[in-house]
Design a protein around this motif. Structure first.
Motif, PDB file in Angstrom:
ATOM      1  N   PHE A  82       0.792  -1.230   0.000  1.00 32.40           N
ATOM      2  CA  PHE A  82       0.000   0.000   0.000  1.00 32.40           C
ATOM      3  C   PHE A  82       0.830   1.289   0.000  1.00 32.40           C
ATOM      4  O   PHE A  82       0.289   2.358  -0.237  1.00 32.40           O
ATOM      5  N   THR A  83       2.117   1.197   0.269  1.00 35.56           N
ATOM      6  CA  THR A  83       2.917   2.401   0.414  1.00 35.56           C
ATOM      7  C   THR A  83       3.090   3.145  -0.905  1.00 35.56           C
ATOM      8  O   THR A  83       3.268   2.531  -1.963  1.00 35.56           O
ATOM      9  N   ALA A  85       5.549   4.772  -1.741  1.00 36.27           N
ATOM     10  CA  ALA A  85       6.933   4.642  -2.193  1.00 36.27           C
ATOM     11  C   ALA A  85       7.141   3.385  -3.026  1.00 36.27           C
ATOM     12  O   ALA A  85       8.180   3.214  -3.657  1.00 36.27           O
ATOM     13  N   GLY A  86       6.146   2.499  -3.046  1.00 39.74           N
ATOM     14  CA  GLY A  86       6.241   1.271  -3.818  1.00 39.74           C
ATOM     15  C   GLY A  86       5.316   1.290  -5.023  1.00 39.74           C
ATOM     16  O   GLY A  86       4.877   2.337  -5.485  1.00 39.74           O
ATOM     17  N   LYS A  87       4.982   0.107  -5.512  1.00 39.94           N
ATOM     18  CA  LYS A  87       4.149  -0.014  -6.714  1.00 39.94           C
ATOM     19  C   LYS A  87       2.652  -0.058  -6.379  1.00 39.94           C
ATOM     20  O   LYS A  87       1.834  -0.103  -7.287  1.00 39.94           O
ATOM     21  N   GLN A  88       2.319  -0.078  -5.097  1.00 44.50           N
ATOM     22  CA  GLN A  88       0.920  -0.146  -4.646  1.00 44.50           C
ATOM     23  C   GLN A  88       0.163  -1.271  -5.355  1.00 44.50           C
ATOM     24  O   GLN A  88      -0.903  -1.079  -5.928  1.00 44.50           O
ATOM     25  N   LEU A  89       0.724  -2.478  -5.259  1.00 48.16           N
ATOM     26  CA  LEU A  89       0.108  -3.636  -5.900  1.00 48.16           C
ATOM     27  C   LEU A  89      -1.119  -4.130  -5.160  1.00 48.16           C
ATOM     28  O   LEU A  89      -1.927  -4.876  -5.707  1.00 48.16           O
ATOM     29  N   GLY A  90      -1.250  -3.739  -3.902  1.00 44.80           N
ATOM     30  CA  GLY A  90      -2.452  -4.091  -3.152  1.00 44.80           C
ATOM     31  C   GLY A  90      -2.704  -5.577  -3.091  1.00 44.80           C
ATOM     32  O   GLY A  90      -1.859  -6.360  -2.652  1.00 44.80           O
ATOM     33  N   THR A  92      -2.684  -7.871  -5.196  1.00 44.51           N
ATOM     34  CA  THR A  92      -1.855  -8.770  -5.996  1.00 44.51           C
ATOM     35  C   THR A  92      -0.422  -8.851  -5.493  1.00 44.51           C
ATOM     36  O   THR A  92       0.418  -9.488  -6.116  1.00 44.51           O
ATOM     37  N   ASP A  93      -0.130  -8.207  -4.379  1.00 41.25           N
ATOM     38  CA  ASP A  93       1.192  -8.287  -3.767  1.00 41.25           C
ATOM     39  C   ASP A  93       1.228  -9.511  -2.853  1.00 41.25           C
ATOM     40  O   ASP A  93       0.357  -9.682  -1.999  1.00 41.25           O
ATOM     41  N   GLU A  94       2.234 -10.378  -3.031  1.00 36.40           N
ATOM     42  CA  GLU A  94       2.287 -11.597  -2.227  1.00 36.40           C
ATOM     43  C   GLU A  94       2.465 -11.325  -0.730  1.00 36.40           C
ATOM     44  O   GLU A  94       2.238 -12.199   0.107  1.00 36.40           O
ATOM     45  N   ARG A  95       2.861 -10.087  -0.393  1.00 38.86           N
ATOM     46  CA  ARG A  95       3.035  -9.744   1.020  1.00 38.86           C
ATOM     47  C   ARG A  95       1.746  -9.226   1.655  1.00 38.86           C
ATOM     48  O   ARG A  95       1.704  -8.995   2.869  1.00 38.86           O
ATOM     49  N   ASP A  96       0.714  -9.052   0.864  1.00 37.13           N
ATOM     50  CA  ASP A  96      -0.530  -8.483   1.394  1.00 37.13           C
ATOM     51  C   ASP A  96      -1.231  -9.483   2.307  1.00 37.13           C
ATOM     52  O   ASP A  96      -1.644 -10.558   1.870  1.00 37.13           O
ATOM     53  N   LEU A  97      -1.370  -9.110   3.566  1.00 35.45           N
ATOM     54  CA  LEU A  97      -2.066  -9.959   4.536  1.00 35.45           C
ATOM     55  C   LEU A  97      -3.243  -9.238   5.182  1.00 35.45           C
ATOM     56  O   LEU A  97      -3.833  -9.752   6.137  1.00 35.45           O
ATOM     57  N   PHE A  98      -3.574  -8.055   4.692  1.00 36.20           N
ATOM     58  CA  PHE A  98      -4.645  -7.289   5.323  1.00 36.20           C
ATOM     59  C   PHE A  98      -5.984  -8.008   5.179  1.00 36.20           C
ATOM     60  O   PHE A  98      -6.697  -8.217   6.168  1.00 36.20           O
ATOM     61  N   VAL A 118       0.107   1.815   6.561  1.00 31.96           N
ATOM     62  CA  VAL A 118       0.574   3.123   6.128  1.00 31.96           C
ATOM     63  C   VAL A 118      -0.568   3.989   5.601  1.00 31.96           C
ATOM     64  O   VAL A 118      -1.652   3.495   5.281  1.00 31.96           O
ATOM     65  N   ARG A 119      -0.279   5.282   5.478  1.00 27.65           N
ATOM     66  CA  ARG A 119      -1.271   6.237   4.968  1.00 27.65           C
ATOM     67  C   ARG A 119      -1.765   5.866   3.578  1.00 27.65           C
ATOM     68  O   ARG A 119      -2.907   6.160   3.215  1.00 27.65           O
ATOM     69  N   GLY A 120      -0.920   5.217   2.780  1.00 25.50           N
ATOM     70  CA  GLY A 120      -1.291   4.888   1.407  1.00 25.50           C
ATOM     71  C   GLY A 120      -2.578   4.098   1.291  1.00 25.50           C
ATOM     72  O   GLY A 120      -3.307   4.218   0.305  1.00 25.50           O
ATOM     73  N   LEU A 121      -2.888   3.284   2.297  1.00 22.64           N
ATOM     74  CA  LEU A 121      -4.125   2.506   2.260  1.00 22.64           C
ATOM     75  C   LEU A 121      -5.359   3.390   2.302  1.00 22.64           C
ATOM     76  O   LEU A 121      -6.447   2.976   1.880  1.00 22.64           O
ATOM     77  N   SER A 122      -5.206   4.630   2.761  1.00 25.87           N
ATOM     78  CA  SER A 122      -6.341   5.555   2.832  1.00 25.87           C
ATOM     79  C   SER A 122      -6.568   6.318   1.530  1.00 25.87           C
ATOM     80  O   SER A 122      -7.512   7.094   1.430  1.00 25.87           O
TER      81      SER A 122
END
Length: 420
Positions: A82-83, A85-90, A92-98, A118-122
């Motif tokens: 979600f950051t 500073a990254g690609k904001q893959l949401g 489809t990011d393998e690290r997404d556990l939300f 992070v703020r990016g999720l908002s």
């Protein structure tokens, strides 16, 4: 206080949220964490806690069913999806556990859920993702709220916004109030004056006067990128204005005769104070870079303590209950429109005009297509043509929510040594 309330914490890191929740009166039943250094830090500081080391989504690491009915399920799930500073893959990011953590409530059935990110999720990019989370929690019987909290409002000398989700059962949600700001945070110079002078550096007093503002956001980074470093170029300029050399982290405080072109570097102990730990309050295990990552990626303990205190008050029905227990209002009318059509008839495709009528909004076609494109990053979006008009149907959520055959498992296994 009455009896300690029980908490299971996932993605616990080095213990920032854990310490804050402990101060709020919660007692850890279990802390689950992937990083070995962070697990060692938790064991060093709280030997009595049960620590499960490994992939939190792996049933061999822990069994969520064993903790059903716990008072609180909490976690600081990975932020790279979600950051800004990254690609904001949401999804489809393998690290997404939300989304997985939200789904976990169906098994653990806690009285309360707290997740921070992070703020990016908002941002508008994740409007559909957020709406899906709210809708799913409502289906599970929870009242959920989002709020952007600033660490500096809780005494942390750092510009660190965190987007926090709190979900409670309706009978408890009536008593929940977001924590209020607790006064102005100290400047970097004031917070670190004693540590900067501890090595006998002659310039400590003058430096303390120069560093007269709070710090920029401390960036812990990941195993994919470099060593200990205080952030990107823009952050380094902000640090320089505070008289701090951000090109790395020091082993020790400055010595008596040290002279700097920009200023001294911070030690990991100093960074911990800027994250909200008291000097000497918490011992971090590992080499310098490992320590810095643990500290930099943490949820500041004072913020966690404030949120924890508000959740505890709700669970104990402290204060006057609100008459309205509704959670957040609608986050994304586009998502809700397409989701409603899918629930009504799974074969229904909607044109631009039909979507706008259902939303009750007139939107330029280009803007509507932009929003649809954002939605398609986290959801399967089927596109068809009917009588010359382009039509859309909402498909499945792409995020990992526990599926045995989800691509997350394969990608995670391939990148296991670089995920942090």
């Amino acid at each position: 206080m009455s009896r300690p309330l029980r908490v299971v914490e996932i993605c616990a890191g080095a213990g920032g949220q854990a310490l804050g929740l402990e101060k709020a009166g919660f007692e850890h039943e279990l802390a689950v964490e992937l990083d070995a250094h962070a697990c060692d830090t938790l064991r060093r500081n709280r030997p009595a806690w049960k620590i499960a080391e490994g992939d939190v989504a792996d049933r061999l690491t822990w069994d969520p069913r064993s903790y059903a009915g716990v008072d609180l399920l909490a976690g600081g799930v990975p932020c790279p999806p979600f950051t800004v500073a990254g690609k904001q893959l949401g999804a489809t990011d393998e690290r997404d556990l939300f989304a997985w953590a939200v789904e976990l409530t169906s098994t653990v059935t806690p009285r309360a859920l707290v997740l921070e990110n992070v703020r990016g999720l908002s941002s508008p990019r994740f409007a559909g993702y957020r709406q899906h989370v709210l809708d799913r929690l409502a289906e599970l019987g929870y009242v959920a709220q989002w709020k952007l909290l600033h660490a500096s409002d809780f005494g942390v000398p750092q510009l660190r916004p965190r987007f926090v989700l709190v979900a409670l059962l309706p009978e408890d949600a009536r008593y929940f109030r977001w924590p209020q700001p607790r006064g102005e945070a100290p400047s970097v110079g004031r917070a670190l004056a004693g540590q900067m002078a501890s090595g006998g550096w002659a310039g400590a007093a003058a430096w303390s006067q120069l560093a007269n503002d709070i710090a920029p956001t401390i960036v812990g980074g990941s195993k994919k990128h470099g060593g200990a470093d205080l952030g990107p170029t823009r952050a380094k300029r902000a640090w320089a204005q505070l008289g701090v050399d951000a090109l790395g982290v020091a082993d020790n405080p400055p010595c008596p005769e040290d002279i700097f072109a920009v200023g001294p570097k911070l030690t990991t102990e100093m960074v911990a104070v800027l994250q909200g730990w008291q000097p000497g309050e918490w011992e971090f295990v590992g080499r310098k870079t490992a320590k810095y990552r643990q500290i930099g990626n943490a949820f500041p303990p004072p913020v966690a303590a404030a949120v924890g205190a508000s959740v505890r008050a709700a669970l104990e029905h402290t204060g006057e209950p609100a008459s309205d227990v509704a959670g957040n209002s609608e986050q994304d009318p586009l998502y809700r429109t397409l989701r409603t059509a899918r629930q009504r008839d799974g074969n229904t495709f909607l044109s631009h005009a039909q979507i706008q009528r259902a939303m009750g909004q007139q939107i330029e076609v280009a803007e509507l297509e932009r929003r649809l494109a954002l939605l398609s990053r986290d959801f399967d979006l089927e596109i068809s043509e009917l009588k010359g008009a382009v039509t859309y149907r909402l498909g499945d959520f792409k995020a990992f929510v526990g599926q045995d055959l989800h691509r997350r498992h394969e990608v995670f296994a391939l990148n296991r040594t670089r995920i942090s």
